[in-house]
Design a protein around this motif. Sequence first.
Motif, PDB file in Angstrom:
ATOM      1  N   THR A  75       0.837  -1.205   0.000  1.00 52.79           N
ATOM      2  CA  THR A  75       0.000   0.000   0.000  1.00 52.79           C
ATOM      3  C   THR A  75       0.874   1.259   0.000  1.00 52.79           C
ATOM      4  OG1 THR A  75      -1.781   1.164   1.150  1.00 52.79           O
ATOM      5  CG2 THR A  75      -0.133   0.093   2.549  1.00 52.79           C
ATOM      6  N   VAL A  76       0.339   2.304  -0.604  1.00 51.92           N
ATOM      7  CA  VAL A  76       1.010   3.612  -0.509  1.00 51.92           C
ATOM      8  C   VAL A  76       0.495   4.406   0.688  1.00 51.92           C
ATOM      9  CG1 VAL A  76       1.601   3.804  -2.954  1.00 51.92           C
ATOM     10  CG2 VAL A  76      -0.618   4.683  -2.141  1.00 51.92           C
ATOM     11  N   ASP A  77      -0.432   3.840   1.427  1.00 52.35           N
ATOM     12  CA  ASP A  77      -0.988   4.528   2.601  1.00 52.35           C
ATOM     13  C   ASP A  77      -0.015   4.421   3.770  1.00 52.35           C
ATOM     14  OD1 ASP A  77      -3.077   4.804   0.894  1.00 52.35           O
ATOM     15  OD2 ASP A  77      -4.589   3.907   2.175  1.00 52.35           O
ATOM     16  N   THR A  78       1.093   5.108   3.665  1.00 53.44           N
ATOM     17  CA  THR A  78       2.125   5.084   4.701  1.00 53.44           C
ATOM     18  C   THR A  78       2.508   6.528   5.055  1.00 53.44           C
ATOM     19  OG1 THR A  78       3.888   5.028   3.036  1.00 53.44           O
ATOM     20  CG2 THR A  78       3.096   2.896   3.838  1.00 53.44           C
ATOM     21  N   PHE A 100      -5.665  17.131  -1.170  1.00 55.54           N
ATOM     22  CA  PHE A 100      -5.417  16.250  -2.311  1.00 55.54           C
ATOM     23  C   PHE A 100      -3.927  16.091  -2.538  1.00 55.54           C
ATOM     24  CE2 PHE A 100      -4.396  15.817  -6.824  1.00 55.54           C
ATOM     25  CZ  PHE A 100      -5.002  14.596  -7.080  1.00 55.54           C
ATOM     26  N   SER A 101      -3.172  17.192  -2.332  1.00 55.41           N
ATOM     27  CA  SER A 101      -1.751  17.231  -2.677  1.00 55.41           C
ATOM     28  C   SER A 101      -1.069  18.201  -1.713  1.00 55.41           C
ATOM     29  CB  SER A 101      -1.617  17.719  -4.123  1.00 55.41           C
ATOM     30  OG  SER A 101      -0.272  17.898  -4.499  1.00 55.41           O
ATOM     31  N   ILE A 112      -1.033  15.818   8.347  1.00 51.86           N
ATOM     32  CA  ILE A 112      -1.518  16.104   6.993  1.00 51.86           C
ATOM     33  C   ILE A 112      -1.968  14.788   6.375  1.00 51.86           C
ATOM     34  CG2 ILE A 112      -0.954  17.221   4.794  1.00 51.86           C
ATOM     35  CD1 ILE A 112      -0.366  19.005   7.268  1.00 51.86           C
ATOM     36  N   VAL A 113      -3.236  14.698   6.056  1.00 50.19           N
ATOM     37  CA  VAL A 113      -3.801  13.497   5.432  1.00 50.19           C
ATOM     38  C   VAL A 113      -3.973  13.813   3.953  1.00 50.19           C
ATOM     39  CG1 VAL A 113      -5.812  11.968   5.351  1.00 50.19           C
ATOM     40  CG2 VAL A 113      -4.928  12.767   7.571  1.00 50.19           C
ATOM     41  N   THR A 114      -3.081  13.264   3.130  1.00 48.96           N
ATOM     42  CA  THR A 114      -3.060  13.628   1.711  1.00 48.96           C
ATOM     43  C   THR A 114      -3.430  12.444   0.825  1.00 48.96           C
ATOM     44  OG1 THR A 114      -1.722  14.456  -0.121  1.00 48.96           O
ATOM     45  CG2 THR A 114      -0.559  13.141   1.524  1.00 48.96           C
ATOM     46  N   HIS A 115      -4.139  12.731  -0.251  1.00 47.59           N
ATOM     47  CA  HIS A 115      -4.498  11.646  -1.170  1.00 47.59           C
ATOM     48  C   HIS A 115      -3.346  11.297  -2.102  1.00 47.59           C
ATOM     49  CE1 HIS A 115      -7.296   8.919  -2.980  1.00 47.59           C
ATOM     50  NE2 HIS A 115      -7.103   9.416  -4.184  1.00 47.59           N
ATOM     51  N   HIS A 120      -4.789   7.011   0.424  1.00 43.09           N
ATOM     52  CA  HIS A 120      -5.164   6.770  -0.964  1.00 43.09           C
ATOM     53  C   HIS A 120      -5.933   5.462  -1.111  1.00 43.09           C
ATOM     54  CE1 HIS A 120      -4.594   5.450  -5.148  1.00 43.09           C
ATOM     55  NE2 HIS A 120      -4.643   6.736  -5.430  1.00 43.09           N
ATOM     56  N   ASP A 121      -5.231   4.357  -0.885  1.00 42.56           N
ATOM     57  CA  ASP A 121      -5.816   3.037  -1.168  1.00 42.56           C
ATOM     58  C   ASP A 121      -7.076   2.779  -0.336  1.00 42.56           C
ATOM     59  OD1 ASP A 121      -3.588   2.832  -2.752  1.00 42.56           O
ATOM     60  OD2 ASP A 121      -2.496   1.478  -1.419  1.00 42.56           O
ATOM     61  N   THR A 122      -6.951   2.979   0.972  1.00 41.87           N
ATOM     62  CA  THR A 122      -8.077   2.603   1.836  1.00 41.87           C
ATOM     63  C   THR A 122      -9.247   3.589   1.753  1.00 41.87           C
ATOM     64  OG1 THR A 122      -6.791   3.542   3.668  1.00 41.87           O
ATOM     65  CG2 THR A 122      -6.814   1.144   3.458  1.00 41.87           C
ATOM     66  N   TRP A 123      -8.970   4.823   1.351  1.00 44.34           N
ATOM     67  CA  TRP A 123     -10.075   5.781   1.151  1.00 44.34           C
ATOM     68  C   TRP A 123     -10.859   5.402  -0.101  1.00 44.34           C
ATOM     69  CZ3 TRP A 123     -13.373   8.125   3.671  1.00 44.34           C
ATOM     70  CH2 TRP A 123     -13.947   9.357   3.362  1.00 44.34           C
ATOM     71  N   HIS A 124     -10.151   4.900  -1.125  1.00 43.08           N
ATOM     72  CA  HIS A 124     -10.854   4.370  -2.311  1.00 43.08           C
ATOM     73  C   HIS A 124     -11.561   3.046  -1.997  1.00 43.08           C
ATOM     74  CE1 HIS A 124      -9.951   7.083  -5.575  1.00 43.08           C
ATOM     75  NE2 HIS A 124      -8.654   7.037  -5.371  1.00 43.08           N
TER      76      HIS A 124
END
Lengths: 319, 319
Positions: free
Chosen positions: A56-59, A76-77, A94-97, A135-139
């Motif tokens: 996952t990229v959710d790190t 988003f960025s 910061i929670v970024t997509h 990213h991954d888990t929000w999708h």
Amino acid sequence: MPKLAFKALLSCAGIAMMLLADSSRAACQTTSATPTAAEAIARIVQATGATLPPNTVDTIKAGDPATPVTGIATTFSPTMEVLRKAVAAGENLIVTHEPTFYNHLDDPAMFIDDPVYKEKLAYIQQHHLVIWRFHDTWHMRRPDGIAEGFVAQSGWKKFQNPGPAGEQGFLFTLPETTLQFLALDLKRRFHARAIRIVGDPAMKVTKVGYVPGAAGEAMQIKALHRDDVQVIVVGEIPEWETILYARDAQLQGRKKALILLGHTLSEEAGMDNCATWLGPLFPGTKIDFIPAGEPYWTPESVPARVPARTSAIHTPVRK
Amino acid sequence: MPKLAFKALLSCAGIAMMLLADSSRAACQTTSATPTAAEAIARIVQATGATLPPNTVDTIKAGDPATPVTGIATTFSPTMEVLRKAVAAGENLIVTHEPTFYNHLDDPAMFIDDPVYKEKLAYIQQHHLVIWRFHDTWHMRRPDGIAEGFVAQSGWKKFQNPGPAGEQGFLFTLPETTLQFLALDLKRRFHARAIRIVGDPAMKVTKVGYVPGAAGEAMQIKALHRDDVQVIVVGEIPEWETILYARDAQLQGRKKALILLGHTLSEEAGMDNCATWLGPLFPGTKIDFIPAGEPYWTPESVPARVPARTSAIHTPVRK
């Protein structure tokens, strides 16, 4: 902080890191008013109901997971401007997509001696920020957290097709319009400077598929093939892939078209949605959505000051 | 056709195919008025002075290499419309810079049952077209054939920086302007609908680097780092790569900017240039440049008919 509470926090952070490492759904249940970044992240992932996928990229991309959270900024960025606004608002998680450091995996190898990278990293360290990618888990959440935001901003909630949960928020049957007016409506609703369209402007449209971000040619064409899709609204794709395909389809007389909203505008509302969704998870914690905004301007939309689109922080109303 | 001549052609085609297969620079030297596609391709590659690199994409994508060439159409992208115009012009060898079948390697695996792919392939077969990609060796020629075309269309010939041959056509020192006016000038010269800019519109600009196509983040940032470059003019790149980087650089107060001309407009003039360059190689053969044109339109530039930008075939004046 009493020793026991500190130990509990450490233990909690430990569990959270295990969760991040082994994709376990076990999570820290604390609702402490000042969770650490690791605790907060674990709580967020657990709330999605999703399991972190392999690789996952959710790190965490930068910062110390043990940092106590003073506030949460979703974006988003995480541009330099977003980071500065988060600091000004007293928010350090910061929670970024999308990535922080200019490639999908935030791999710094190419940038290790780069002045832009170094200044950004130094700013993050100086202000004790923790940047985590969601990213991954929000999708993977149902409904997809990004799609839910898009549906709200597009105003298409009432036109959403019924269907399995995986399709909710991705297929729509709109009142009949033309491709040109559909594009104009999206431009207006998303304040888009650089929306781009492939297809016949006069084509009649009712059936629309939403394929956000850079989902890739395979997913985009799979959507465009559907009988219940005439137009796909996407983020971005190289010009020699779906763009050429959609062009050929149109030139062959097929009633198919493509709208490129841009990666940012196709997904950013999903991070506004995220800020609202985080509210009940973090009672008492300051939470804002800080828009990164469309990254470019055009000769038809020269900004008065740069960047013009990113001025407003959105503090969601708590329900 | 007399047996001997036919045998000579076959042999020549054989040499050409060997050339394509083993990257040898040996080539067919015939100047027959009606070369086969394989002969013509060998002659073109030889004239570049370049050696086909390993795993080159400069291969035939569809058609029979032994087909006698009735005429040559150069293009950036062989859309259905480009193919129809080539057929109408009696030209059966399509020399294209970019893919025919929707991915970099023209791999049909994903499209084998796809109606758009099948109709395009059937059209190519029905009209006995041969589609050859001229990408690697056209860029490897000195000066780079694509850059030479860009320089001609931008009007920047007189502003080109002296430098080693590899840099010719890539670095420019312009009369001082602003980023906004530079973008407007490019929009006008390239008839661009969807040019996009990252940076401060008021930024003073003299030093420009040209990084065409989808050269990738590493090449783009390498150019942007140079002291003799303030703005890079590129084709395309994902929003989370050079686009975010340029944005952060600007937000850090660095005098750097990015102009996205789009992949097509950043390179298409190079295929117009190619048609002119091919003239002396094929005396007596009909040669045209058929523009594919910018693939999309915007709400500010709705085409009267679609696609509007691709109407004019350009027959170069023979020198």
